[in-house]
Design an enzyme around this catalytic site. Sequence first.
Site, PDB file in Angstrom:
ATOM      1  N   LYS A  73      71.536 -33.725   6.192  1.00 54.33           N
ATOM      2  CA  LYS A  73      71.610 -35.129   6.578  1.00 54.33           C
ATOM      3  C   LYS A  73      70.844 -36.012   5.600  1.00 54.33           C
ATOM      4  CE  LYS A  73      72.172 -33.933  11.437  1.00 54.33           C
ATOM      5  NZ  LYS A  73      71.500 -33.704  12.734  1.00 54.33           N
ATOM      6  N   GLN A  76      66.116 -34.442  15.991  1.00 53.39           N
ATOM      7  CA  GLN A  76      66.872 -33.200  15.820  1.00 53.39           C
ATOM      8  C   GLN A  76      66.669 -32.280  17.022  1.00 53.39           C
ATOM      9  OE1 GLN A  76      69.040 -32.495  13.298  1.00 53.39           O
ATOM     10  NE2 GLN A  76      69.564 -30.637  14.406  1.00 53.39           N
ATOM     11  N   ASP A 124      72.880 -41.311  17.137  1.00 52.94           N
ATOM     12  CA  ASP A 124      73.484 -40.104  17.700  1.00 52.94           C
ATOM     13  C   ASP A 124      74.279 -40.418  18.962  1.00 52.94           C
ATOM     14  OD1 ASP A 124      73.592 -37.648  16.546  1.00 52.94           O
ATOM     15  OD2 ASP A 124      71.759 -36.862  17.424  1.00 52.94           O
TER      16      ASP A 124
END
Length: 291
Positions: A50, A94, A117
């Site tokens: 990422k 994460q 997200d």
Amino acid sequence: MTAELIDGKAAAASLRHAVGEAALTLPRKPGLAVVLVGDDPASQVYVGSKEKAAGKANIVGSVRRMPGSSTQEEVLSVVRELAADDHVDGILVQLPLPEGLDADEILSAIPAEKDVDGLTAPSAGALVLGQEGLTPCTPQGSMRLIKAVESDLSGKKAVVVGRSILVGKPLALMLLDANATVTIAHSRTKDLGAVCREADILCVAVGRPEMVTADMIKPGAIVIDVGINRIERDGTRKLVGDVEFDGAREVAGHITPVPGGVGPMTIACLLRNTVVASARRQGVPVPEALL
């Protein structure tokens, strides 16, 4: 028939190029911050990918690495610090987090406008209500691949196998918003094969290797395989999806491969969400190429 492959790598490359061009049109570069707690090997790889992808897309990427021994309050403090930083447009925590940390509370500390997200309650609520918001990356990527094959989903029968908050539920809502007639199936669905065979668009996200077989697919259907499963076969380890690919390809009209299908779209959509969030926060129109 032999199904046409839906090339997720090519679609992701195209979207990432559009994201990089769009980022350069903003008054300042978009900023994406990832919070990584602990030393889970898979998470380390994902976060590294990422960070690298962000830089290539003209996004300022940063990673806040924290030890696995971090307390709930320490992680919350970092998220709140990033929430208050005007140069951070997107925050990603994460997952999974180390045992003992409350992921729901930590994710809830991310402001909706920075929730790239799309996992917080306000983001989910906006999706349900059809309001402006940031949508989860994997379902968003799946929708982009579906629409690359069939732009008008009005009246199409869509079946989503899987009801997770990460993929199944949001994907069903997106299909519904596109005017498809949607059925959500799951482990307790009676005669799952019969339900799947009704689908013009079959999306499978259950995390069970090759669970959906050729006899469960309507001839000519669009098959979106979200699963990524590592299995051992003939003494070698390989990646397979939730759909038995070789058989399904002989029945479906279009199908995503694993790997190379939905997977590459997830990071591309994360980058897209970051630039969209940045444009909104900077008070400028979202670049048309990202709509």
